[in-house]
Scaffold this active site. Structure first.
Site, PDB file in Angstrom:
ATOM      1  N   TRP A 151      -8.147   3.999  -2.759  1.00  0.00           N
ATOM      2  CA  TRP A 151      -9.064   3.344  -3.689  1.00  0.00           C
ATOM      3  C   TRP A 151      -9.244   1.856  -3.428  1.00  0.00           C
ATOM      4  O   TRP A 151     -10.089   1.222  -4.057  1.00  0.00           O
ATOM      5  CB  TRP A 151      -8.514   3.533  -5.115  1.00  0.00           C
ATOM      6  N   ASN A 152      -8.435   1.244  -2.553  1.00  0.00           N
ATOM      7  CA  ASN A 152      -8.499  -0.224  -2.450  1.00  0.00           C
ATOM      8  C   ASN A 152      -9.758  -0.710  -1.745  1.00  0.00           C
ATOM      9  O   ASN A 152     -10.263  -1.783  -2.047  1.00  0.00           O
ATOM     10  CB  ASN A 152      -7.229  -0.801  -1.804  1.00  0.00           C
ATOM     11  N   LYS A 175     -12.354  13.292   1.380  1.00  0.00           N
ATOM     12  CA  LYS A 175     -12.050  13.192  -0.045  1.00  0.00           C
ATOM     13  C   LYS A 175     -11.751  11.716  -0.344  1.00  0.00           C
ATOM     14  O   LYS A 175     -10.642  11.240  -0.083  1.00  0.00           O
ATOM     15  CB  LYS A 175     -10.837  14.049  -0.419  1.00  0.00           C
ATOM     16  N   GLU A 178     -10.327   9.657  -6.123  1.00  0.00           N
ATOM     17  CA  GLU A 178     -10.980  10.036  -7.383  1.00  0.00           C
ATOM     18  C   GLU A 178     -11.114   8.826  -8.309  1.00  0.00           C
ATOM     19  O   GLU A 178     -11.912   8.835  -9.233  1.00  0.00           O
ATOM     20  CB  GLU A 178     -10.176  11.140  -8.098  1.00  0.00           C
ATOM     21  N   GLY A 228      -3.176   5.543   2.700  1.00  0.00           N
ATOM     22  CA  GLY A 228      -2.475   5.526   1.409  1.00  0.00           C
ATOM     23  C   GLY A 228      -1.018   5.182   1.620  1.00  0.00           C
ATOM     24  O   GLY A 228      -0.669   4.503   2.590  1.00  0.00           O
ATOM     25  N   SER A 229      -0.161   5.677   0.724  1.00  0.00           N
ATOM     26  CA  SER A 229       1.244   5.281   0.774  1.00  0.00           C
ATOM     27  C   SER A 229       2.018   6.037   1.854  1.00  0.00           C
ATOM     28  O   SER A 229       1.629   7.140   2.276  1.00  0.00           O
ATOM     29  CB  SER A 229       1.900   5.534  -0.589  1.00  0.00           C
ATOM     30  N   GLU A 250      -2.734   5.876   8.172  1.00  0.00           N
ATOM     31  CA  GLU A 250      -2.830   4.422   7.976  1.00  0.00           C
ATOM     32  C   GLU A 250      -2.125   4.151   6.648  1.00  0.00           C
ATOM     33  O   GLU A 250      -2.707   4.347   5.580  1.00  0.00           O
ATOM     34  CB  GLU A 250      -4.312   4.029   7.956  1.00  0.00           C
ATOM     35  N   LEU A 251      -0.863   3.742   6.730  1.00  0.00           N
ATOM     36  CA  LEU A 251      -0.031   3.699   5.520  1.00  0.00           C
ATOM     37  C   LEU A 251       0.239   2.252   5.104  1.00  0.00           C
ATOM     38  O   LEU A 251      -0.454   1.345   5.531  1.00  0.00           O
ATOM     39  CB  LEU A 251       1.250   4.486   5.782  1.00  0.00           C
ATOM     40  N   CYS A 284      -3.678  -3.221   2.581  1.00  0.00           N
ATOM     41  CA  CYS A 284      -2.518  -2.751   3.355  1.00  0.00           C
ATOM     42  C   CYS A 284      -1.993  -3.847   4.280  1.00  0.00           C
ATOM     43  O   CYS A 284      -0.802  -3.898   4.561  1.00  0.00           O
ATOM     44  CB  CYS A 284      -2.853  -1.481   4.121  1.00  0.00           C
ATOM     45  N   GLU A 381       6.459  -2.232  -0.825  1.00  0.00           N
ATOM     46  CA  GLU A 381       5.167  -2.932  -0.819  1.00  0.00           C
ATOM     47  C   GLU A 381       4.720  -3.226  -2.254  1.00  0.00           C
ATOM     48  O   GLU A 381       4.561  -2.306  -3.053  1.00  0.00           O
ATOM     49  CB  GLU A 381       4.151  -2.002  -0.143  1.00  0.00           C
TER      50      GLU A 381
HETATM   51  P1  NAD Z   1      -0.944   7.143  -3.042  1.00  0.00           P
HETATM   52  O1  NAD Z   1      -0.544   7.261  -1.635  1.00  0.00           O
HETATM   53  O2  NAD Z   1      -0.345   8.076  -4.050  1.00  0.00           O
HETATM   54  O3  NAD Z   1      -2.520   7.341  -3.132  1.00  0.00           O
HETATM   55  C1  NAD Z   1      -3.366   6.739  -2.203  1.00  0.00           C
HETATM   56  C2  NAD Z   1      -4.574   7.615  -2.073  1.00  0.00           C
HETATM   57  O4  NAD Z   1      -4.182   8.834  -1.523  1.00  0.00           O
HETATM   58  C3  NAD Z   1      -5.191   7.900  -3.426  1.00  0.00           C
HETATM   59  O5  NAD Z   1      -6.535   7.561  -3.387  1.00  0.00           O
HETATM   60  C4  NAD Z   1      -4.952   9.366  -3.653  1.00  0.00           C
HETATM   61  O6  NAD Z   1      -6.107   9.983  -4.152  1.00  0.00           O
HETATM   62  C5  NAD Z   1      -4.652   9.902  -2.276  1.00  0.00           C
HETATM   63  N1  NAD Z   1      -3.617  10.934  -2.315  1.00  0.00           N
HETATM   64  C6  NAD Z   1      -2.476  10.929  -3.048  1.00  0.00           C
HETATM   65  N2  NAD Z   1      -1.781  12.062  -2.827  1.00  0.00           N
HETATM   66  C7  NAD Z   1      -2.508  12.793  -1.948  1.00  0.00           C
HETATM   67  C8  NAD Z   1      -2.333  14.055  -1.347  1.00  0.00           C
HETATM   68  N3  NAD Z   1      -1.251  14.825  -1.588  1.00  0.00           N
HETATM   69  N4  NAD Z   1      -3.281  14.497  -0.504  1.00  0.00           N
HETATM   70  C9  NAD Z   1      -4.372  13.758  -0.223  1.00  0.00           C
HETATM   71  N5  NAD Z   1      -4.594  12.550  -0.776  1.00  0.00           N
HETATM   72  C10 NAD Z   1      -3.674  12.069  -1.617  1.00  0.00           C
HETATM   73  O7  NAD Z   1      -0.805   5.673  -3.509  1.00  0.00           O
HETATM   74  P2  NAD Z   1      -1.136   4.972  -4.921  1.00  0.00           P
HETATM   75  O8  NAD Z   1      -0.302   5.464  -6.049  1.00  0.00           O
HETATM   76  O9  NAD Z   1      -2.596   4.981  -5.154  1.00  0.00           O
HETATM   77  O10 NAD Z   1      -0.604   3.581  -4.538  1.00  0.00           O
HETATM   78  C11 NAD Z   1       0.790   3.473  -4.294  1.00  0.00           C
HETATM   79  C12 NAD Z   1       1.066   2.707  -3.072  1.00  0.00           C
HETATM   80  O11 NAD Z   1       0.379   3.262  -1.933  1.00  0.00           O
HETATM   81  C13 NAD Z   1       0.569   1.300  -3.112  1.00  0.00           C
HETATM   82  O12 NAD Z   1       1.412   0.508  -3.865  1.00  0.00           O
HETATM   83  C14 NAD Z   1       0.561   0.980  -1.653  1.00  0.00           C
HETATM   84  O13 NAD Z   1       1.872   0.709  -1.232  1.00  0.00           O
HETATM   85  C15 NAD Z   1       0.121   2.246  -0.992  1.00  0.00           C
HETATM   86  N6  NAD Z   1      -1.317   2.223  -0.658  1.00  0.00           N
HETATM   87  C16 NAD Z   1      -1.645   1.863   0.603  1.00  0.00           C
HETATM   88  C17 NAD Z   1      -2.973   1.798   0.953  1.00  0.00           C
HETATM   89  C18 NAD Z   1      -3.373   1.380   2.328  1.00  0.00           C
HETATM   90  O14 NAD Z   1      -4.431   0.777   2.484  1.00  0.00           O
HETATM   91  N7  NAD Z   1      -2.612   1.744   3.355  1.00  0.00           N
HETATM   92  C19 NAD Z   1      -3.969   2.097   0.038  1.00  0.00           C
HETATM   93  C20 NAD Z   1      -3.592   2.481  -1.251  1.00  0.00           C
HETATM   94  C21 NAD Z   1      -2.260   2.554  -1.573  1.00  0.00           C
END
Ligand code: NAD
Length: 477
Positions: A151-152, A175, A178, A228-229, A250-251, A284, A381
């Protein structure tokens, strides 16, 4: 404020709305209130998307480079044309200042233009062989790709999932998050309006874990790509491994910034304070751990705090706003817990530290100094508007601290000494390093990390190659 676009699934060229489907509320981060409803894909919708992706791949992989380039260029032109409206939608759902939302969309157009040109450069090679033999190494699209994005950066994250895949000749199901669905949806609408077939580029939403499990369970999908994370990245890598699907992950990171006394300190402050609070720190590659040579620590930390206090925080639609709200309630909640933990363990609060108001997800630009290594924020992070500034005895200790964590995405160093820059370029474990600058991202430069920051690359020629497999053809005649 321009109108927020309709939220739909885009499956096999069909626009599927909320009727007959469960929905998810989309919240305005400036108020915390729901303002739109997003349809969740049913298992049958996901199966239709998979069937379409298989059909789409067969058709798209055989398009000529000319055709593919022309369609992607047209998509980029539509993105430019619609940049203001898409940027405003991003501000509505994600909170960042509207000029940053528009900037994000324009970056997507540039990246797509780069990928369009790159789709012509899918060169193979012919090996040296005696007469009567020929060996050709060719690159082919890997197959249908499933992309999951965060989402960022609602638009860029999605463009990074689809641009390289389409240039390579793959079909893609994406995807977007959301929480911020419109930025990515609008980017895909531009591509479909430009002539990308509906089977080739599709958008679904739902419960993230349910959608990714469903798509990854299918043999149709040959590659996944996720932003994501680290925790979710590892989970998806395990699912991908069951079917040996390729993966680009890309974490997160925990960006170290090494500041030496031979740097131009005022310039370092001007550039890095802006970089730190960009997108409320939810980036990130955000600079996070400032490791500052002891001689200049007081000047640096005071200068940082002064600039942080001067940042104007507000609604992203207000032209004066420099930093918007965080994207969701998890933002200020998580940050407050980490700040409290760091202060309990002895960190000094030099600026900010609190939520702002009781509406929306606003948080003050915050500076913590002399933060002990056992504070959670020095290890996890923070993904928010907080800078951690610690005094350091010298280069060796700074490199050791930079490499202490399992992350390795972006690192920064400010120094006038070129020999030192070379030593740091060799010694720091990161996918990207910037010296005397804050930007580690460019359309033609590979973007990605090492260690727990993931693997695989986006952007640059590498972003297309990541969606290709190599086939060697041996021939005798
Ligand atoms: P998260 O990893 O839970 O979610 C990130 C994205 O991944 C969300 O948009 C979510 O819809 C999607 N996601 C979550 N679980 C998934 C799954 N099982 N399958 C497919 N998609 C899935 O992270 P968060 O709670 O939104 O944020 C927590 C931490 O994640 C942040 O504090 C940060 O450290 C990290 N993050 C990193 C980035 C990046 O640019 N690398 C972006 C967002 C969050």
């Amino acid at each position: 404020m321009s109108e927020y676009p309709p939220l739909e699934l885009l499956v096999a060229g069909e626009r599927l709305g909320c009727e007959g489907r469960e929905t998810i509320d989309v919240l305005d981060p400036a108020t915390g209130e729901a303002f739109a409803a997003l349809p969740k894909a049913t298992p049958a919708d996901l199966d239709s998307a998979l069937e379409a992706a298989a059909r789409g791949f067969k058709a798209w992989r055989v398009t000529s480079a000319d055709q593919r380039e022309a369609i992607l260029r047209k998509g980029a032109a539509l993105i430019r044309e619609r940049a203001q409206a898409i940027g405003a939608a991003i501000t509505r759902e994600q909170g960042k200042p509207v000029k940053d939302g528009v900037g994000e969309v324009l970056y997507c157009a540039m990246l797509l233009e780069f990928y369009a040109a790159e789709s012509r450069r899918n060169y193979g090679k012919t090996l040296v062989r005696p007469e009567g033999q020929r060996v050709e190494v060719r690159h082919e699209p890997v197959g249908p790709v499933a992309g999951f994005s965060a989402w960022n950066f609602p638009a860029i994250n999605v463009m990074r999932k689809i641009g390289g895949a389409l240039a390579a000749g793959c079909s893609v199901i994406v995807k977007p998050s959301e929480e911020t669905p419109a930025g990515g949806l609008e980017i895909v609408r531009c591509l479909l309006d430009a002539g990308v077939p509906g089977d080739v580029c599709q958008v679904v939403f739902g419960v993230p874990d349910e959608v990714s499990r469903h798509l990854l369970a299918s043999p149709v999908i040959r590659k996944i790509t996720f932003t994501g994370s680290t925790a979710v990245g590892k989970h998806l890598a395990r699912l991908a491994a069951d079917d040996l699907k390729r993966a680009t992950l890309e974490l997160g990171g925990h960006g170290p910034v090494l500041v030496f006394k031979d740097a131009d300190i005022e310039r370092t402050l001007d550039v890095m304070v802006t970089a730190k609070y960009r997108n409320a720190g939810q980036v990130c590659v955000s600079p996070t751990r400032f490791l500052v040579e002891a001689d200049v620590f007081d000047r640096f930390s005071e200068g940082f705090a002064q600039r942080a206090r001067a940042i104007r925080v507000g609604n992203g639609f207000d032209a004066q706003t420099q930093m918007g709200p965080m994207a969701s309630q998890r933002g200020p909640d998580g940050l407050q817990a980490k700040i409290a933990d760091a202060r309990e363990k002895g960190a000094k609060l030099l600026a900010g530290g609190n939520r702002i108001g009781n509406q929306g997800f606003f948080h003050e630009p915050t500076v913590l100094a002399e933060v002990p290594l056992d504070a959670a924020i020095m290890n996890e992070e923070p993904f928010g508007p907080v800078a951690l500034i610690n005094p350091m005895p010298g280069e060796a200790a700074m490199v050791e601290e930079a490499n202490r964590l399992p992350y390795g995405l972006a690192a920064y160093a400010w120094t006038g000494d070129q020999a030192r820059r070379m030593r740091l370029a060799n010694g720091i474990e990161a996918g990207m390093i910037a010296f005397n600058a804050a930007s580690v991202s460019a359309i033609d430069a590979p973007f990605g990390g090492v260690k727990w920051s993931g693997y695989g690359l986006e952007d640059g020629a590498e972003g297309v190659q990541a969606c290709m497999v190599t086939k060697t053809v041996h021939e005798s005649f």
